[in-house]
Motif scaffolding. Structure first.
Motif, PDB file in Angstrom:
ATOM      1  N   ILE A   1      39.252-177.700 -39.727  1.00 58.49           N
ATOM      2  CA  ILE A   1      40.571-178.109 -40.221  1.00 58.49           C
ATOM      3  C   ILE A   1      41.361-178.789 -39.109  1.00 58.49           C
ATOM      4  N   GLU A   2      41.346-178.206 -37.913  1.00 57.87           N
ATOM      5  CA  GLU A   2      42.063-178.808 -36.776  1.00 57.87           C
ATOM      6  C   GLU A   2      41.474-180.165 -36.398  1.00 57.87           C
ATOM      7  N   MET A   3      40.157-180.277 -36.408  1.00 58.56           N
ATOM      8  CA  MET A   3      39.510-181.541 -36.056  1.00 58.56           C
ATOM      9  C   MET A   3      39.850-182.629 -37.073  1.00 58.56           C
ATOM     10  N   GLU A   4      39.942-182.257 -38.351  1.00 57.08           N
ATOM     11  CA  GLU A   4      40.291-183.244 -39.373  1.00 57.08           C
ATOM     12  C   GLU A   4      41.699-183.792 -39.163  1.00 57.08           C
ATOM     13  N   LYS A   5      42.586-182.983 -38.577  1.00 60.14           N
ATOM     14  CA  LYS A   5      43.933-183.464 -38.248  1.00 60.14           C
ATOM     15  C   LYS A   5      43.872-184.590 -37.226  1.00 60.14           C
ATOM     16  N   HIS A   6      42.782-184.650 -36.463  1.00 59.47           N
ATOM     17  CA  HIS A   6      42.593-185.690 -35.444  1.00 59.47           C
ATOM     18  C   HIS A   6      41.602-186.749 -35.909  1.00 59.47           C
ATOM     19  N   GLY A   7      41.305-186.748 -37.188  1.00 63.27           N
ATOM     20  CA  GLY A   7      40.412-187.751 -37.744  1.00 63.27           C
ATOM     21  C   GLY A   7      38.931-187.496 -37.495  1.00 63.27           C
ATOM     22  N   ILE A   8      38.587-186.295 -37.087  1.00 66.31           N
ATOM     23  CA  ILE A   8      37.193-185.945 -36.821  1.00 66.31           C
ATOM     24  C   ILE A   8      36.717-185.027 -37.950  1.00 66.31           C
ATOM     25  N   VAL A   9      35.729-185.493 -38.702  1.00 61.24           N
ATOM     26  CA  VAL A   9      35.214-184.714 -39.819  1.00 61.24           C
ATOM     27  C   VAL A   9      34.117-183.788 -39.326  1.00 61.24           C
ATOM     28  N   CYS A  10      34.230-182.515 -39.656  1.00 57.97           N
ATOM     29  CA  CYS A  10      33.247-181.498 -39.283  1.00 57.97           C
ATOM     30  C   CYS A  10      32.878-180.692 -40.525  1.00 57.97           C
ATOM     31  N   VAL A  11      31.709-180.094 -40.481  1.00 58.51           N
ATOM     32  CA  VAL A  11      31.243-179.224 -41.554  1.00 58.51           C
ATOM     33  C   VAL A  11      30.856-177.891 -40.929  1.00 58.51           C
ATOM     34  N   PRO A  12      31.446-176.782 -41.397  1.00 51.38           N
ATOM     35  CA  PRO A  12      31.068-175.476 -40.834  1.00 51.38           C
ATOM     36  C   PRO A  12      29.678-175.059 -41.312  1.00 51.38           C
ATOM     37  N   ILE A  13      28.939-174.440 -40.416  1.00 55.90           N
ATOM     38  CA  ILE A  13      27.606-173.917 -40.724  1.00 55.90           C
ATOM     39  C   ILE A  13      27.725-172.400 -40.868  1.00 55.90           C
ATOM     40  N   PRO A  14      27.251-171.832 -41.960  1.00 57.79           N
ATOM     41  CA  PRO A  14      27.347-170.376 -42.115  1.00 57.79           C
ATOM     42  C   PRO A  14      26.677-169.642 -40.951  1.00 57.79           C
ATOM     43  N   THR A  15      27.353-168.631 -40.446  1.00 54.48           N
ATOM     44  CA  THR A  15      26.863-167.878 -39.301  1.00 54.48           C
ATOM     45  C   THR A  15      25.577-167.130 -39.602  1.00 54.48           C
ATOM     46  N   ASN A  16      25.479-166.575 -40.768  1.00 57.77           N
ATOM     47  CA  ASN A  16      24.353-165.697 -41.050  1.00 57.77           C
ATOM     48  C   ASN A  16      23.808-165.965 -42.451  1.00 57.77           C
ATOM     49  N   GLU A  17      23.318-167.171 -42.650  1.00 63.90           N
ATOM     50  CA  GLU A  17      22.823-167.529 -43.970  1.00 63.90           C
ATOM     51  C   GLU A  17      21.549-168.340 -43.823  1.00 63.90           C
ATOM     52  N   SER A  18      20.435-167.672 -43.888  1.00 63.13           N
ATOM     53  CA  SER A  18      19.145-168.331 -43.781  1.00 63.13           C
ATOM     54  C   SER A  18      18.405-168.222 -45.100  1.00 63.13           C
ATOM     55  N   LEU A  19      17.541-169.181 -45.326  1.00 63.54           N
ATOM     56  CA  LEU A  19      16.709-169.178 -46.517  1.00 63.54           C
ATOM     57  C   LEU A  19      15.251-169.105 -46.104  1.00 63.54           C
ATOM     58  N   TRP A  20      14.437-168.482 -46.942  1.00 63.46           N
ATOM     59  CA  TRP A  20      13.015-168.387 -46.674  1.00 63.46           C
ATOM     60  C   TRP A  20      12.368-169.741 -46.948  1.00 63.46           C
ATOM     61  N   ASN A  21      11.580-170.228 -45.988  1.00 68.17           N
ATOM     62  CA  ASN A  21      10.863-171.487 -46.128  1.00 68.17           C
ATOM     63  C   ASN A  21       9.381-171.152 -46.277  1.00 68.17           C
ATOM     64  N   SER A  22       8.867-171.281 -47.489  1.00 70.24           N
ATOM     65  CA  SER A  22       7.470-170.900 -47.740  1.00 70.24           C
ATOM     66  C   SER A  22       6.489-171.841 -47.046  1.00 70.24           C
ATOM     67  N   ALA A  23       6.908-173.043 -46.701  1.00 70.91           N
ATOM     68  CA  ALA A  23       6.020-173.977 -46.005  1.00 70.91           C
ATOM     69  C   ALA A  23       5.750-173.523 -44.568  1.00 70.91           C
ATOM     70  N   THR A  24       6.752-172.885 -43.946  1.00 67.51           N
ATOM     71  CA  THR A  24       6.594-172.435 -42.559  1.00 67.51           C
ATOM     72  C   THR A  24       6.462-170.924 -42.448  1.00 67.51           C
ATOM     73  N   ASN A  25       6.687-170.221 -43.564  1.00 67.88           N
ATOM     74  CA  ASN A  25       6.709-168.756 -43.574  1.00 67.88           C
ATOM     75  C   ASN A  25       7.715-168.203 -42.570  1.00 67.88           C
ATOM     76  N   ARG A  26       8.907-168.824 -42.553  1.00 66.91           N
ATOM     77  CA  ARG A  26       9.973-168.402 -41.653  1.00 66.91           C
ATOM     78  C   ARG A  26      11.312-168.563 -42.370  1.00 66.91           C
ATOM     79  N   PHE A  27      12.291-167.789 -41.922  1.00 70.74           N
ATOM     80  CA  PHE A  27      13.649-167.996 -42.375  1.00 70.74           C
ATOM     81  C   PHE A  27      14.208-169.172 -41.582  1.00 70.74           C
ATOM     82  N   ARG A  28      14.958-170.034 -42.244  1.00 66.29           N
ATOM     83  CA  ARG A  28      15.569-171.188 -41.592  1.00 66.29           C
ATOM     84  C   ARG A  28      16.996-171.349 -42.087  1.00 66.29           C
TER      85      ARG A  28
END
Length: 163
Positions: A23-50
């Motif tokens: 929100i603060e960065m957008e006030k300065h014209g910088i667009v950011c997207v927050p990344i969830p701190t603890n939200e991983s999904l299972w990737n069956s191709a790698t057999n790992r959470f990502r």
């Protein structure tokens, strides 16, 4: 149980900090997207959470710390006793210089792991997850039940605060 409670209370706080930063960065014209701190999904191709982005790899690339043999980020100040939050942006920020590896590959974490999740060069992520996290049927709660690799690490408090 205290470790679980701290972790569970920190996660939404880190997410709120990420959102406030965006929100603060957008006030300065910088667009950011927050990344969830603890939200991983299972990737069956790698057999790992990502996650959308590996926050510990991003932190290492930003010069905040280095990834240890136990696969956790180690910072000079706080060791592996850190939780990370992140935002994505197309704006270029000046990174800190990359750090020399902090972990000296003493293998204490490898030796203490009750399920040998660190016996190979890459963490056996699902084995670790299944052992360390889950429901406690007796107490009827979800908890983190193992963090031996973090506890035994000589740099768990960082190289500046080494025991």
């Amino acid at each position: 149980v205290p470790y679980t409670r701290v972790r569970n209370s920190m996660t939404p706080k880190l997410d709120a900090i990420d959102m406030d930063f965006c929100i603060e960065m957008e006030k300065h014209g910088i667009v950011c997207v927050p990344i969830p701190t603890n939200e991983s999904l299972w990737n069956s191709a790698t057999n790992r959470f990502r996650s959308i982005v590996s926050q510990k790899h991003a932190a290492q690339a930003a010069g905040i710390g280095t990834i240890g043999r136990h696969s956790l980020l180690i910072t000079p100040e706080y060791g592996s006793m850190v939780w990370l939050g992140a935002v994505l942006s197309e704006h270029e920020f000046e990174p800190d210089p990359l750090l020399a590896p902090i972990c000296n590959n003493c293998n204490l974490c490898v030796d203490v792991c009750p399920i040998n999740a660190l016996s190979e060069s890459e963490l056996k992520q699902l084995d670790c997850w299944n052992h360390a996290f889950g429901d406690d049927e007796e107490q009827k709660t979800w908890k983190i039940s193992c963090h031996k690799c973090r506890d035994i690490c000589p740099y768990n408090l960082g190289s500046k605060n080494k025991l």
